[in-house]
Design an enzyme around this catalytic site. Structure first.
Site, PDB file in Angstrom:
ATOM      1  N   VAL A  60       1.710  12.269   2.831  1.00 47.50           N
ATOM      2  CA  VAL A  60       1.625  11.564   1.549  1.00 47.50           C
ATOM      3  C   VAL A  60       0.210  10.962   1.500  1.00 47.50           C
ATOM      4  O   VAL A  60      -0.258  10.380   2.494  1.00 47.50           O
ATOM      5  CB  VAL A  60       2.691  10.453   1.438  1.00 47.50           C
ATOM      6  CG1 VAL A  60       2.609   9.769   0.074  1.00 47.50           C
ATOM      7  CG2 VAL A  60       4.098  11.028   1.653  1.00 47.50           C
ATOM      8  N   ALA A  61      -0.442  11.117   0.365  1.00 47.06           N
ATOM      9  CA  ALA A  61      -1.857  10.702   0.253  1.00 47.06           C
ATOM     10  C   ALA A  61      -1.953   9.175   0.164  1.00 47.06           C
ATOM     11  O   ALA A  61      -1.819   8.596  -0.916  1.00 47.06           O
ATOM     12  CB  ALA A  61      -2.484  11.356  -0.969  1.00 47.06           C
ATOM     13  N   THR A  62      -2.136   8.538   1.311  1.00 50.32           N
ATOM     14  CA  THR A  62      -2.216   7.070   1.385  1.00 50.32           C
ATOM     15  C   THR A  62      -3.377   6.676   2.307  1.00 50.32           C
ATOM     16  O   THR A  62      -4.029   7.531   2.901  1.00 50.32           O
ATOM     17  CB  THR A  62      -0.925   6.474   1.977  1.00 50.32           C
ATOM     18  OG1 THR A  62      -0.883   6.809   3.381  1.00 50.32           O
ATOM     19  CG2 THR A  62       0.322   6.973   1.288  1.00 50.32           C
ATOM     20  N   TYR A 107       3.821   8.049  18.283  1.00 53.99           N
ATOM     21  CA  TYR A 107       4.289   8.067  16.888  1.00 53.99           C
ATOM     22  C   TYR A 107       5.594   8.856  16.787  1.00 53.99           C
ATOM     23  O   TYR A 107       6.564   8.407  16.176  1.00 53.99           O
ATOM     24  CB  TYR A 107       3.203   8.699  16.013  1.00 53.99           C
ATOM     25  CG  TYR A 107       3.461   8.653  14.524  1.00 53.99           C
ATOM     26  CD1 TYR A 107       3.216   7.494  13.792  1.00 53.99           C
ATOM     27  CD2 TYR A 107       3.925   9.765  13.832  1.00 53.99           C
ATOM     28  CE1 TYR A 107       3.426   7.446  12.418  1.00 53.99           C
ATOM     29  CE2 TYR A 107       4.139   9.733  12.460  1.00 53.99           C
ATOM     30  CZ  TYR A 107       3.897   8.572  11.758  1.00 53.99           C
ATOM     31  OH  TYR A 107       4.107   8.526  10.385  1.00 53.99           O
ATOM     32  N   ASP A 151       4.783 -10.002   9.221  1.00 54.58           N
ATOM     33  CA  ASP A 151       4.589  -9.000  10.273  1.00 54.58           C
ATOM     34  C   ASP A 151       5.988  -8.596  10.727  1.00 54.58           C
ATOM     35  O   ASP A 151       6.762  -9.462  11.190  1.00 54.58           O
ATOM     36  CB  ASP A 151       3.787  -9.614  11.430  1.00 54.58           C
ATOM     37  CG  ASP A 151       3.463  -8.589  12.514  1.00 54.58           C
ATOM     38  OD1 ASP A 151       4.274  -7.665  12.724  1.00 54.58           O
ATOM     39  OD2 ASP A 151       2.393  -8.723  13.141  1.00 54.58           O
ATOM     40  N   VAL A 152       6.322  -7.321  10.588  1.00 52.81           N
ATOM     41  CA  VAL A 152       7.709  -6.898  10.867  1.00 52.81           C
ATOM     42  C   VAL A 152       8.117  -7.112  12.330  1.00 52.81           C
ATOM     43  O   VAL A 152       9.294  -7.005  12.662  1.00 52.81           O
ATOM     44  CB  VAL A 152       7.963  -5.420  10.460  1.00 52.81           C
ATOM     45  CG1 VAL A 152       7.880  -5.245   8.963  1.00 52.81           C
ATOM     46  CG2 VAL A 152       7.038  -4.453  11.194  1.00 52.81           C
ATOM     47  N   SER A 166       0.846  -1.201   0.000  1.00 53.78           N
ATOM     48  CA  SER A 166       0.000   0.000   0.000  1.00 53.78           C
ATOM     49  C   SER A 166       0.881   1.250   0.000  1.00 53.78           C
ATOM     50  O   SER A 166       2.074   1.182   0.318  1.00 53.78           O
ATOM     51  CB  SER A 166      -0.888  -0.027   1.266  1.00 53.78           C
ATOM     52  OG  SER A 166      -1.692   1.120   1.355  1.00 53.78           O
ATOM     53  N   LYS A 188       9.229   7.528  15.585  1.00 54.99           N
ATOM     54  CA  LYS A 188       9.892   8.068  14.385  1.00 54.99           C
ATOM     55  C   LYS A 188      11.214   8.764  14.719  1.00 54.99           C
ATOM     56  O   LYS A 188      12.171   8.678  13.943  1.00 54.99           O
ATOM     57  CB  LYS A 188       8.936   9.008  13.644  1.00 54.99           C
ATOM     58  CG  LYS A 188       7.703   8.288  13.052  1.00 54.99           C
ATOM     59  CD  LYS A 188       8.083   7.191  12.058  1.00 54.99           C
ATOM     60  CE  LYS A 188       6.885   6.597  11.341  1.00 54.99           C
ATOM     61  NZ  LYS A 188       7.258   5.566  10.354  1.00 54.99           N
TER      62      LYS A 188
HETATM   63  N1  LIG Z   1       1.226   8.948   4.612  1.00 51.42           N
HETATM   64  C1  LIG Z   1       1.877   9.896   5.270  1.00 51.42           C
HETATM   65  O1  LIG Z   1       1.460  11.071   5.298  1.00 51.42           O
HETATM   66  C2  LIG Z   1       3.161   9.566   5.991  1.00 51.42           C
HETATM   67  C3  LIG Z   1       3.938  10.628   6.449  1.00 51.42           C
HETATM   68  C4  LIG Z   1       5.125  10.348   7.113  1.00 51.42           C
HETATM   69  C5  LIG Z   1       5.529   9.048   7.300  1.00 51.42           C
HETATM   70  N2  LIG Z   1       4.739   8.028   6.846  1.00 51.42           N
HETATM   71  C6  LIG Z   1       5.211   6.665   7.074  1.00 51.42           C
HETATM   72  O2  LIG Z   1       5.278   5.998   5.834  1.00 51.42           O
HETATM   73  C7  LIG Z   1       5.192   4.593   6.051  1.00 51.42           C
HETATM   74  C8  LIG Z   1       4.229   4.000   5.048  1.00 51.42           C
HETATM   75  O3  LIG Z   1       2.942   4.494   5.329  1.00 51.42           O
HETATM   76  P1  LIG Z   1       1.854   4.839   4.215  1.00 51.42           P
HETATM   77  O4  LIG Z   1       1.479   6.243   4.420  1.00 51.42           O
HETATM   78  O5  LIG Z   1       2.301   4.363   2.915  1.00 51.42           O
HETATM   79  O6  LIG Z   1       0.615   3.991   4.776  1.00 51.42           O
HETATM   80  P2  LIG Z   1      -0.082   2.665   4.221  1.00 51.42           P
HETATM   81  O7  LIG Z   1      -1.034   2.238   5.282  1.00 51.42           O
HETATM   82  O8  LIG Z   1      -0.603   2.910   2.864  1.00 51.42           O
HETATM   83  O9  LIG Z   1       1.129   1.635   4.130  1.00 51.42           O
HETATM   84  C9  LIG Z   1       1.672   1.044   5.300  1.00 51.42           C
HETATM   85  C10 LIG Z   1       1.725  -0.457   5.080  1.00 51.42           C
HETATM   86  O10 LIG Z   1       2.356  -1.049   6.228  1.00 51.42           O
HETATM   87  C11 LIG Z   1       1.677  -2.263   6.487  1.00 51.42           C
HETATM   88  N3  LIG Z   1       1.903  -2.663   7.889  1.00 51.42           N
HETATM   89  C12 LIG Z   1       1.368  -2.141   9.008  1.00 51.42           C
HETATM   90  N4  LIG Z   1       1.770  -2.834  10.087  1.00 51.42           N
HETATM   91  C13 LIG Z   1       2.594  -3.807   9.629  1.00 51.42           C
HETATM   92  C14 LIG Z   1       3.333  -4.846  10.254  1.00 51.42           C
HETATM   93  N5  LIG Z   1       3.259  -5.064  11.589  1.00 51.42           N
HETATM   94  N6  LIG Z   1       4.103  -5.652   9.484  1.00 51.42           N
HETATM   95  C15 LIG Z   1       4.148  -5.490   8.131  1.00 51.42           C
HETATM   96  N7  LIG Z   1       3.439  -4.550   7.476  1.00 51.42           N
HETATM   97  C16 LIG Z   1       2.677  -3.713   8.222  1.00 51.42           C
HETATM   98  C17 LIG Z   1       0.212  -1.961   6.199  1.00 51.42           C
HETATM   99  O11 LIG Z   1      -0.545  -3.140   5.977  1.00 51.42           O
HETATM  100  C18 LIG Z   1       0.330  -1.080   4.960  1.00 51.42           C
HETATM  101  O12 LIG Z   1       0.258  -1.861   3.781  1.00 51.42           O
HETATM  102  C19 LIG Z   1       4.800   4.410   7.514  1.00 51.42           C
HETATM  103  O13 LIG Z   1       5.941   4.062   8.261  1.00 51.42           O
HETATM  104  C20 LIG Z   1       4.305   5.786   7.907  1.00 51.42           C
HETATM  105  O14 LIG Z   1       4.466   6.046   9.290  1.00 51.42           O
HETATM  106  C21 LIG Z   1       3.578   8.256   6.186  1.00 51.42           C
END
Ligand SMILES: NC(=O)c1ccc[n+]([C@@H]2O[C@H](COP(=O)([O-])OP(=O)(O)OC[C@H]3O[C@@H](n4cnc5c(N)ncnc54)[C@H](O)[C@@H]3O)[C@@H](O)[C@H]2O)c1
Length: 259
Positions: free
Chosen positions: A186-188, A153, A60-61, A16, A157
């Site tokens: 980031v739009a997720t 969080y 699962d990490v 994702s 981080k």
């Molecule tokens: N989207 C944002 O605005 C944003 C900003 C800063 C940092 N981040 C970081 O970016 C990273 C990716 O997030 P994203 O925004 O793409 O979200 P996302 O939910 O689209 O992707 C995160 C993925 O991690 C997986 N995941 C969650 N727990 C897990 C585990 N225990 N083991 C394995 N996989 C697991 C989820 O199933 C998901 O597919 C994250 O670490 C998030 O904290 C995101």
């Protein structure tokens, strides 16, 4: 690292958002990509429409025994991992520290921070022995500046930033690069995925991140960072630089005042 020399990339949270964006961009460069994710549903959906050079495993990490098994399977299929992206994560909750359920604090640290350690621990020794490779760890702007009502969080981080900086110092003399990725929004589906996975309830709206970069834009920044062996990969300078400046100025002032 010159991406033209990379043959195999391994990305956690790859089913994702940002992880998937980076996986697609690296696959387009002709690199074999292994995505791992805890979400079986997202993984199957993504793999059903992925190019032939993208495969995946459920992981699962937090599960160290599973890391060892998946490494063996992934490398049997595609050879040694050249690029590792420790990216899996769950979202901030919007609760103040005093009202946070301690179990939620433990969960966010276990996934967002210890999960990154588990990835480095699984792959760094081989990279060091080969004298090549690159590791990208996804932190956040919340890993270098404080985001209110997100103490767990933020702690996770900031931890990722520290762990990455330490790994960079240790691995650089052995030809292995380490970059810390600190995106703004980031739009997720970060917020909704977190709830689906049994993560902490959140008071932030699911739309909170939707005004941000696209995953493809975030991925382009990550690929540039790998090519340049950048210590930090940052986004949205116009939005985030003032907050980072406040922190740096406060640190400078503390030195000046204490001198
Ligand atoms: N989207 C944002 O605005 C944003 C900003 C800063 C940092 N981040 C970081 O970016 C990273 C990716 O997030 P994203 O925004 O793409 O979200 P996302 O939910 O689209 O992707 C995160 C993925 O991690 C997986 N995941 C969650 N727990 C897990 C585990 N225990 N083991 C394995 N996989 C697991 C989820 O199933 C998901 O597919 C994250 O670490 C998030 O904290 C995101």
């Amino acid at each position: 690292m010159d991406l033209a020399t990379a043959k195999h990339a391994f990305i956690t949270g790859g089913a994702s958002g940002i992880g998937l964006g980076v996986a697609r961009a690296l696959a387009e460069c002709g690199i074999a990509v292994t995505i791992v994710d805890v979400s079986k549903d997202n993984l199957s959906a993504v793999l059903s429409e992925s190019p032939a050079n993208m495969g995946g495993h459920q992981l699962d990490v937090r599960d160290r025994a599973a890391w060892a098994r998946v490494k063996v399977d992934a490398e049997a299929a595609n050879g040694p991992v050249d690029i590792l992206m420790n990216n899996a994560g769950i979202s901030p909750s919007g609760f103040e520290i005093f009202e946070m359920d301690p179990a939620h604090f433990d969960q966010i640290v276990a996934i967002n921070l210890t999960g990154v350690f588990n990835g480095i621990s699984t792959f760094a020794a081989d990279m060091r022995a080969r004298g090549s490779g690159h590791i990208v760890n996804t932190a956040s702007m919340a890993g270098i500046s404080v985001m209110p009502h997100a103490g767990g969080y933020v702690a996770s981080k900031f931890g990722v930033v520290g762990l990455s900086e330490a790994a960079r110092v240790e691995l650089e003399p052995h030809g292995v690069g380490v970059s810390t990725f600190c995106p703004g929004q980031v739009a997720t589906s970060l917020m909704s995925n977190t709830l689906k996975l049994g993560g902490p309830p959140t008071r932030f709206s699911a739309d909170y991140v939707m005004t941000g970069l696209s995953p493809a834009e975030a991925a382009a920044a990550v690929l540039r960072g790998i090519e340049e062996n950048a210590p930090y990969i940052l986004t949205d300078p116009q939005v985030w630089r003032p907050a980072i400046d406040v922190r740096i100025d406060a640190l400078r002032k503390a030195f000046d005042d204490g001198a």
